[in-house]
Design a protein around this motif. Sequence first.
Motif, PDB file in Angstrom:
ATOM      1  N   HIS A 197      59.981  11.390  60.275  1.00  0.00           N
ATOM      2  CA  HIS A 197      61.315  11.063  60.801  1.00  0.00           C
ATOM      3  C   HIS A 197      61.779  12.054  61.867  1.00  0.00           C
ATOM      4  O   HIS A 197      62.962  12.436  61.897  1.00  0.00           O
ATOM      5  N   ASN A 198      60.852  12.494  62.692  1.00  0.00           N
ATOM      6  CA  ASN A 198      61.143  13.415  63.788  1.00  0.00           C
ATOM      7  C   ASN A 198      61.780  14.725  63.303  1.00  0.00           C
ATOM      8  O   ASN A 198      62.483  15.400  64.055  1.00  0.00           O
ATOM      9  N   GLY A 199      61.550  15.053  62.051  1.00  0.00           N
ATOM     10  CA  GLY A 199      62.055  16.316  61.530  1.00  0.00           C
ATOM     11  C   GLY A 199      63.503  16.300  61.098  1.00  0.00           C
ATOM     12  O   GLY A 199      64.082  17.353  60.812  1.00  0.00           O
ATOM     13  N   ASP A 200      64.099  15.116  61.026  1.00  0.00           N
ATOM     14  CA  ASP A 200      65.517  15.023  60.683  1.00  0.00           C
ATOM     15  C   ASP A 200      65.766  14.715  59.211  1.00  0.00           C
ATOM     16  O   ASP A 200      66.914  14.455  58.826  1.00  0.00           O
ATOM     17  N   GLY A 201      64.715  14.726  58.411  1.00  0.00           N
ATOM     18  CA  GLY A 201      64.883  14.461  56.992  1.00  0.00           C
ATOM     19  C   GLY A 201      64.243  15.547  56.158  1.00  0.00           C
ATOM     20  O   GLY A 201      64.730  16.680  56.101  1.00  0.00           O
ATOM     21  N   TYR A 202      63.124  15.179  55.545  1.00  0.00           N
ATOM     22  CA  TYR A 202      62.404  16.087  54.656  1.00  0.00           C
ATOM     23  C   TYR A 202      60.941  16.162  55.088  1.00  0.00           C
ATOM     24  O   TYR A 202      60.506  15.428  55.968  1.00  0.00           O
ATOM     25  N   PHE A 203      60.193  17.043  54.443  1.00  0.00           N
ATOM     26  CA  PHE A 203      58.780  17.179  54.818  1.00  0.00           C
ATOM     27  C   PHE A 203      57.995  15.897  54.549  1.00  0.00           C
ATOM     28  O   PHE A 203      57.097  15.545  55.312  1.00  0.00           O
TER      29      PHE A 203
END
Length: 206
Positions: free
Chosen positions: A141-147
């Motif tokens: 998610h393009n770094g906008d959530g979790y690993f």
Amino acid sequence: MPQYKLIYFNLRARAELIRLLFEVAGVQYDDIRVEHSRWPDIKKDTPFGQLPVLEVDGVKLCQSLTIARYVANKYGLAGKTELEKARADMIVDCIDDVSREIVKLFTEKDESKKNEMKEKLEKETLPAHFQKFEELLKQNHNGDGYFVGDAITWADISFANGISWICLLGFDNPIAPLPKLSALVKKVENHPKIEAWIKKRPTSVG
């Protein structure tokens, strides 16, 4: 529900991830903190002469990541698919690699060499490692959530705990220049159950 007893010293170190997982899962456990003076008497009763140990209805487990993985799997914090679980495991193991590099610093007796090791850690090793973590985070998610996936897992909790521990040891925040990782750590620390634990947990030095 099983009866859990987590046995460790009054340190975060190798047991804090386990404590955090229990807190997020909302599971009751006994947080037993052993004085170092008692360790010689307790050591003979542990599976491999080491702490932490988790007793599950009297059955003893050792190895901190084995224990944490057990708790994460049992309470839905390991990932939803086999691939998510594998990626979460990968993140946790890579964080452990970083921790082991830092531990080497504190076991070095030569002060001159220790200063050289610390400088290399701060200028080379940690920036390189955490840049890779930033890149891994951006793959989901393009770094906008979790690993991994769409919900918090033990990978996120382990990462945030690792950063907290590094700062506790006197290092500058190694992810300050990395916006996605910084946002992730803030999100994890603002989780209601983690936030509550951070406020009430005993003070420790490492």
